[in-house]
Motif scaffolding. Structure first.
Motif: not given
Length: 433
Positions: A351-368
């Motif tokens: 099962l591929h479960l995803s939880i999405s929000d409508s926030g400002p997003g996350i810059a690539p350098e912070h995702q890791e």
């Protein structure tokens, strides 16, 4: 870093350093011996050449053996069995040393049979350049040989310096190695100091959170009494205060529980009790609570999950906690009007479960770094969302313990989506249990 890991790093580092130092020492010793052997061979060749030319000029023959004898590392005796001219000896010695590229000063002495002593000749340069007056005045004792009659002695006072000069590269690399070893030692000291400070910090946090449990329990009981009291319920102001106390208790207790859970995870004391669990039995309460919170802020929560059973082999408590953390983060970071979407898609036996929000997003350098302990996305001096940066770290640790995968997809201004891949059990197992 765990104590066992730190110990292994230090031991392996020490073994590596000892191996490198041993190899470097062997290399230095071998290079020194090679240069020393080369020096001795060249010196003997030069002295043999001088002896041969002196014998030819005197119309005499050289001895059949032991023409050049090395008495010490820098002192040689040459037996020619004929008279020796000191000036001619200097010139021939200089020529032979230059020919063999053995450009270093020498001292010589000629045996005087009338006194049975070595008559000191002088201190000369190998090249034909003018001598330094200070060097020319140097005198040294050159020992005689009792078994010879016509011979001269040659001494090279600067032999050691000559060998070190030829080993400049080796010496330079050895100094670099010594600096590397010193840096490693300093790094070990810093690591041990940081480890000790981290242990002290961890012990303090553990003690502090455990001390919080007793007053929190008292606050919970007191808040519950206030909320059930009819007189408090009849007074709107007191009722709001009682609800506020209970809400703040829940918030503080949740943070304390997170800290305790993380401490147990790091100590290896927490246990994952896996059992067959249907996701549909866990999600309704979580989604209901999240929907109420979203609607309180004029937001929405959309759910799109398969209708049939979704059996998982998981710890129900930890599964509920990680889903609660992901929904809680989605609501907190979605701005004034959160739009949350929970979607599940079956792909094979997962099962591929995803939880999405409508926030400002996350810059690539912070995702890791999102799943690192205590990490929070820098927001300057503004802290609209409170927290310790433990929620996603806990989520990542629980997913790792279950063998699940979690990742984040996000772009600035377009919200963030956390994706979980959860292996499913055959439906028969759920029915039989």
């Amino acid at each position: 870093m765990h104590q066992h890991t730190l110990t292994r790093v230090i031991i392996l580092g020490l073994l590596a350093i000892l191996g490198i130092v041993g190899m470097q020492t062997y290399w230095v010793a071998t290079t020194w011996n090679l240069n020393d052997t080369e020096f001795s061979q060249k010196a003997k060749l030069a002295l043999y050449g001088v002896a041969r030319q002196l014998a030819a000029e005197n119309n005499s023959d050289l001895p059949s053996r032991d023409i050049v004898r090395q008495r010490s590392s820098n002192y040689f005796i040459v037996n020619i069995e004929s008279e020796i001219d000191a000036l001619r000896l200097e010139i021939l010695m200089q020529q032979e040393l230059v020919r063999l590229s053995l450009d270093l000063p020498f001292e010589y002495a000629i045996f005087d049979c009338t006194t049975d002593q070595m008559a000191y000749g002088g201190y000369c340069q190998a090249s034909t350049e003018p001598e330094d007056p200070v060097l020319a005045e140097r005198t040294s004792y050159l020992a005689p040989d009792e078994n010879l009659l016509y011979y001269f002695g040659i001494k090279f006072p600067t032999r050691t310096g000559y060998l070190w000069e030829k080993m400049q590269l080796v010496v330079f690399l050895s100094l670099i190695l010594m600096l590397t070893v010193a840096f490693f030692g300093y790094s070990v000291v810093v690591m041990l100091r940081q480890r000790r400070l981290a242990t002290m910090q961890k012990d303090f946090i553990d003690n502090m959170t455990h001390e919080f449990k007793t007053p929190l329990s008292t606050i919970r009981i007191a808040a519950g009494v206030f909320l059930r009291d009819e007189r408090v319920a009849a007074d709107g102001r007191l009722s709001r205060y009682a609800q506020l106390i209970h809400q703040q208790y829940e918030r503080l207790n949740e943070q304390v529980e997170k800290v305790l859970q993380i401490a147990r995870i790091e100590q290896g004391n927490f246990e994952i009790k896996k059992e067959s669990t249907d996701l549909h039995r866990i999600m309704p309460d979580l989604l209901g609570s999240a929907r109420v919170r979203a609607e309180e802020r004029s937001g929405t929560l959309e759910v799109d999950l398969p209708g049939h059973p979704l059996p998982l082999l998981a710890d129900p408590l930890h599964l509920s906690n990680i889903l609660h953390n992901l929904l809680d983060n989605a609501i907190k970071y979605s701005g004034e009007k959160p739009r949350i979407r929970v979607r599940g898609e079956l792909r094979g036996q997962a099962l591929h479960l995803s939880i999405s929000d409508s926030g400002p997003g996350i810059a690539p350098e912070h995702q890791e770094r999102l799943f690192e302990k205590f990490y929070r996305i820098p927001t300057g001096d503004v802290h609209d969302v409170k927290g310790f940066g433990l929620g996603l770290f806990y989520v990542a640790q629980i997913c790792r313990a279950h063998g699940w995968t979690i990742r984040v997809e996000s772009s600035l201004g377009q919200g963030a989506t956390f994706r979980l891949q959860l292996p499913l059990l055959p439906i028969v197992q759920v029915v039989t249990t």
